[in-house]
Design an enzyme around this catalytic site. Structure first.
Site, PDB file in Angstrom:
ATOM      1  N   ARG A  19       0.816  -1.224   0.000  1.00  0.00           N
ATOM      2  CA  ARG A  19       0.000   0.000   0.000  1.00  0.00           C
ATOM      3  C   ARG A  19       0.847   1.270   0.000  1.00  0.00           C
ATOM      4  NH1 ARG A  19      -5.711  -0.470   1.470  1.00  0.00           N
ATOM      5  NH2 ARG A  19      -6.301  -2.419   0.477  1.00  0.00           N
ATOM      6  N   ARG A  40      -3.072   6.850   1.019  1.00  0.00           N
ATOM      7  CA  ARG A  40      -3.563   8.074   1.667  1.00  0.00           C
ATOM      8  C   ARG A  40      -2.585   8.746   2.621  1.00  0.00           C
ATOM      9  NH1 ARG A  40      -9.051   5.057   3.101  1.00  0.00           N
ATOM     10  NH2 ARG A  40      -7.467   3.427   3.110  1.00  0.00           N
ATOM     11  N   TYR A  78     -15.070 -11.499  -0.389  1.00  0.00           N
ATOM     12  CA  TYR A  78     -15.792 -10.254  -0.712  1.00  0.00           C
ATOM     13  C   TYR A  78     -16.963 -10.527  -1.654  1.00  0.00           C
ATOM     14  CZ  TYR A  78     -11.933  -7.774   1.476  1.00  0.00           C
ATOM     15  OH  TYR A  78     -11.015  -7.323   2.383  1.00  0.00           O
TER      16      TYR A  78
HETATM   17  O1  CP3 Z   1      -0.081  -1.698  -2.492  1.00  0.00           O
HETATM   18  C1  CP3 Z   1      -0.340  -0.771  -3.290  1.00  0.00           C
HETATM   19  O2  CP3 Z   1       0.124   0.395  -3.147  1.00  0.00           O
HETATM   20  C2  CP3 Z   1      -1.198  -1.069  -4.510  1.00  0.00           C
HETATM   21  C3  CP3 Z   1      -2.573  -0.808  -4.344  1.00  0.00           C
HETATM   22  C4  CP3 Z   1      -3.537  -1.776  -3.701  1.00  0.00           C
HETATM   23  C5  CP3 Z   1      -4.827  -1.356  -3.294  1.00  0.00           C
HETATM   24  N1  CP3 Z   1      -5.520  -2.457  -2.892  1.00  0.00           N
HETATM   25  C6  CP3 Z   1      -5.300   0.044  -3.340  1.00  0.00           C
HETATM   26  C7  CP3 Z   1      -6.445   0.447  -2.514  1.00  0.00           C
HETATM   27  C8  CP3 Z   1      -3.452  -3.160  -3.477  1.00  0.00           C
HETATM   28  C9  CP3 Z   1      -2.284  -4.117  -3.688  1.00  0.00           C
HETATM   29  C10 CP3 Z   1      -4.724  -3.575  -2.961  1.00  0.00           C
HETATM   30  C11 CP3 Z   1      -5.060  -4.968  -2.642  1.00  0.00           C
HETATM   31  C12 CP3 Z   1      -6.264  -5.252  -1.865  1.00  0.00           C
HETATM   32  N2  CP3 Z   1      -7.505  -4.698  -2.005  1.00  0.00           N
HETATM   33  C13 CP3 Z   1      -6.351  -6.249  -0.853  1.00  0.00           C
HETATM   34  C14 CP3 Z   1      -5.246  -7.200  -0.449  1.00  0.00           C
HETATM   35  C15 CP3 Z   1      -4.143  -6.562   0.283  1.00  0.00           C
HETATM   36  C16 CP3 Z   1      -4.488  -6.055   1.648  1.00  0.00           C
HETATM   37  O3  CP3 Z   1      -4.245  -4.858   1.892  1.00  0.00           O
HETATM   38  O4  CP3 Z   1      -4.966  -6.846   2.472  1.00  0.00           O
HETATM   39  C17 CP3 Z   1      -7.670  -6.241  -0.362  1.00  0.00           C
HETATM   40  C18 CP3 Z   1      -8.222  -7.130   0.730  1.00  0.00           C
HETATM   41  C19 CP3 Z   1      -8.411  -5.247  -1.106  1.00  0.00           C
HETATM   42  C20 CP3 Z   1      -9.845  -4.894  -0.993  1.00  0.00           C
HETATM   43  C21 CP3 Z   1     -10.051  -3.486  -0.576  1.00  0.00           C
HETATM   44  N3  CP3 Z   1      -9.779  -2.386  -1.362  1.00  0.00           N
HETATM   45  C22 CP3 Z   1     -10.554  -3.013   0.659  1.00  0.00           C
HETATM   46  C23 CP3 Z   1     -10.975  -3.882   1.822  1.00  0.00           C
HETATM   47  C24 CP3 Z   1     -10.573  -1.614   0.596  1.00  0.00           C
HETATM   48  C25 CP3 Z   1     -11.106  -0.660   1.637  1.00  0.00           C
HETATM   49  C26 CP3 Z   1     -10.187  -0.508   2.787  1.00  0.00           C
HETATM   50  C27 CP3 Z   1      -9.335   0.726   2.679  1.00  0.00           C
HETATM   51  O5  CP3 Z   1      -8.110   0.629   2.886  1.00  0.00           O
HETATM   52  O6  CP3 Z   1      -9.913   1.798   2.417  1.00  0.00           O
HETATM   53  C28 CP3 Z   1     -10.051  -1.239  -0.675  1.00  0.00           C
HETATM   54  C29 CP3 Z   1      -9.850   0.145  -1.160  1.00  0.00           C
HETATM   55  C30 CP3 Z   1      -8.467   0.534  -1.548  1.00  0.00           C
HETATM   56  N4  CP3 Z   1      -7.634  -0.225  -2.333  1.00  0.00           N
HETATM   57  C31 CP3 Z   1      -7.803   1.740  -1.193  1.00  0.00           C
HETATM   58  C32 CP3 Z   1      -6.536   1.696  -1.792  1.00  0.00           C
HETATM   59  C33 CP3 Z   1      -5.462   2.758  -1.750  1.00  0.00           C
HETATM   60  C34 CP3 Z   1      -8.398   2.875  -0.362  1.00  0.00           C
HETATM   61  C35 CP3 Z   1      -9.396   3.652  -1.177  1.00  0.00           C
HETATM   62  C36 CP3 Z   1      -9.061   5.103  -1.409  1.00  0.00           C
HETATM   63  O7  CP3 Z   1      -7.897   5.521  -1.491  1.00  0.00           O
HETATM   64  O8  CP3 Z   1     -10.027   5.832  -1.543  1.00  0.00           O
END
Ligand code: CP3
Length: 344
Positions: free
Chosen positions: A27, A31, A153
């Site tokens: 990640r 943010r 999911y």
């Molecule tokens: O690592 C990176 O920088 C690449 C980007 C990346 C995102 N999601 C961006 C994201 C990666 C590799 C993921 C994978 C992902 N997505 C996983 C597996 C890895 C982990 O972190 O466990 C999972 C379970 C998801 C599903 C998901 N996407 C959830 C549960 C959420 C909401 C939670 C949150 O952090 O807000 C997302 C949204 C998401 N994916 C965001 C980002 C940066 C946040 C949304 C935003 O910026 O508005």
């Protein structure tokens, strides 16, 4: 397929320990960075950002410019696969993902078997832009979710604390659940191969919820589908470099590594050091495992924790990372402190 000479990250995955371990953060585009929040605000919805190649390339490169990490991970999400399968996928601000639940055999009967990869063309375009912009020594990571985690999911329609809906469905309706898993396996193979063709050097398979399964279910729904994906990718690209992240797998990490054939395994901060060194790092490279909360804390607690991770794993094949994604409230100065400490 052209593989760029990306060192030292790729060298660790080929089995060559580096004196200073390569570093990146899960990640890392996100943010906690003001420049990310700025792009995110003008992009519209989260998926609008994910499907805008120029903006994806920009946010993917932001942490590389700022911190000079050894790897960039393409900015996207594991839930673009259900989206390409025609499921409704939305991201509500402050609530996380929302999908149409796939929680009984009748609904599974309506699941498409083939994803529309045309919908993911912006991901491939972004990979090629980023690969062109990155120095040859920096690796570009493509990724997908492991079928089990994506299915949690898809079945519940949202994130859940214990993945109970998916676990129940796997017990109650194993055939229908296996169909979801099979669809995800087949499409993930195709998706990962397309990411390699577009410029990814390395692939990571995120199984964030692997740790909630009992051993028999872990073998069936986490290990075996991941093994099939890796076999499918290597049938076309035999030397494909793949990192697995079966979060919470604990005592089952050696069998996961053995069965799946990953080049590296990403571990969380609960891993027991001697066990990992003897039973896991002896078979594959290890990636991890700083607690993201100590990165928020900073100060001497952070220095001690970084030293501890280095002392534990840096004698072998090792990639320095966090045990899970960086939290939005993490101060940038703490990331800089961590990097100075790792790189000396
Ligand atoms: O690592 C990176 O920088 C690449 C980007 C990346 C995102 N999601 C961006 C994201 C990666 C590799 C993921 C994978 C992902 N997505 C996983 C597996 C890895 C982990 O972190 O466990 C999972 C379970 C998801 C599903 C998901 N996407 C959830 C549960 C959420 C909401 C939670 C949150 O952090 O807000 C997302 C949204 C998401 N994916 C965001 C980002 C940066 C946040 C949304 C935003 O910026 O508005």
């Amino acid at each position: 397929m052209p593989q760029s000479p990306t060192k030292p990250f790729s060298d660790v995955l080929s089995g060559e320990r580096q004196a200073i371990p390569p570093v990146w953060m899960m990640r890392q585009a996100g943010r906690y960075l003001p420049e990310y929040r700025e792009v995110r605000a003008k992009a519209g919805g989260f998926l609008d950002l994910c499907f805008n190649p120029e903006l994806v390339a920009e946010v993917t490169l932001q942490p590389i410019r700022r911190f000079d990490f050894d790897a960039a991970i393409i900015f996207s999400d594991i839930l673009v696969i259900p989206y390409a399968l025609g499921r409704s996928v939305r991201f509500e601000v402050g609530e996380g993902p929302r999908l149409e639940p796939l929680d009984d055999p009748a609904k599974v009967g309506t699941l498409a078997t083939q994803a529309d990869f045309g919908k993911l063309a912006p991901v491939f375009e972004a990979l090629s832009i980023v690969r062109g912009a990155l120095g040859a020594e920096i690796a570009l990571i493509g990724f997908c979710g492991a079928p089990w985690t994506v299915a949690t999911y898809m079945v519940a329609g949202h994130g859940t604390p214990d993945q109970a809906r998916a676990r129940m469905m796997a017990y109650r309706h194993p055939e229908a659940f296996a169909k979801i898993i099979d669809v995800l396996v087949n499409n993930s193979i195709e998706y990962l191969l397309a990411q390699l063709a577009a410029g990814a050097d390395v692939l990571q398979i995120f199984d964030t919820w692997a740790g909630v399964l009992p051993p028999a279910e872990f073998a069936r729904w986490s290990v075996e589908p991941t093994r099939r994906i890796i076999e499918g990718v290597r049938a076309k690209v035999p030397d494909a470099k793949i990192i697995g992240f079966p979060r919470g797998a604990g005592a089952q990490l050696p069998s996961y590594v053995e069965a799946t054939g990953v080049n590296a395994v990403s571990i969380d901060w609960t891993a027991e050091p001697a066990f990992i060194r003897e039973r896991v790092q002896s078979r594959a490279a290890v990636q991890g495992n700083l607690d993201p909360l100590v990165l928020i804390t900073g100060g001497t607690a952070l220095d001690r924790a970084v030293d501890n991770v280095m002392a534990t794993f840096a004698q072998g094949r090792f990639i320095f990372n966090l045990g899970h994604g960086i939290q939005p409230e993490t101060p940038i100065a703490h990331v800089e402190q961590m990097l100075r400490r790792v790189r000396g």
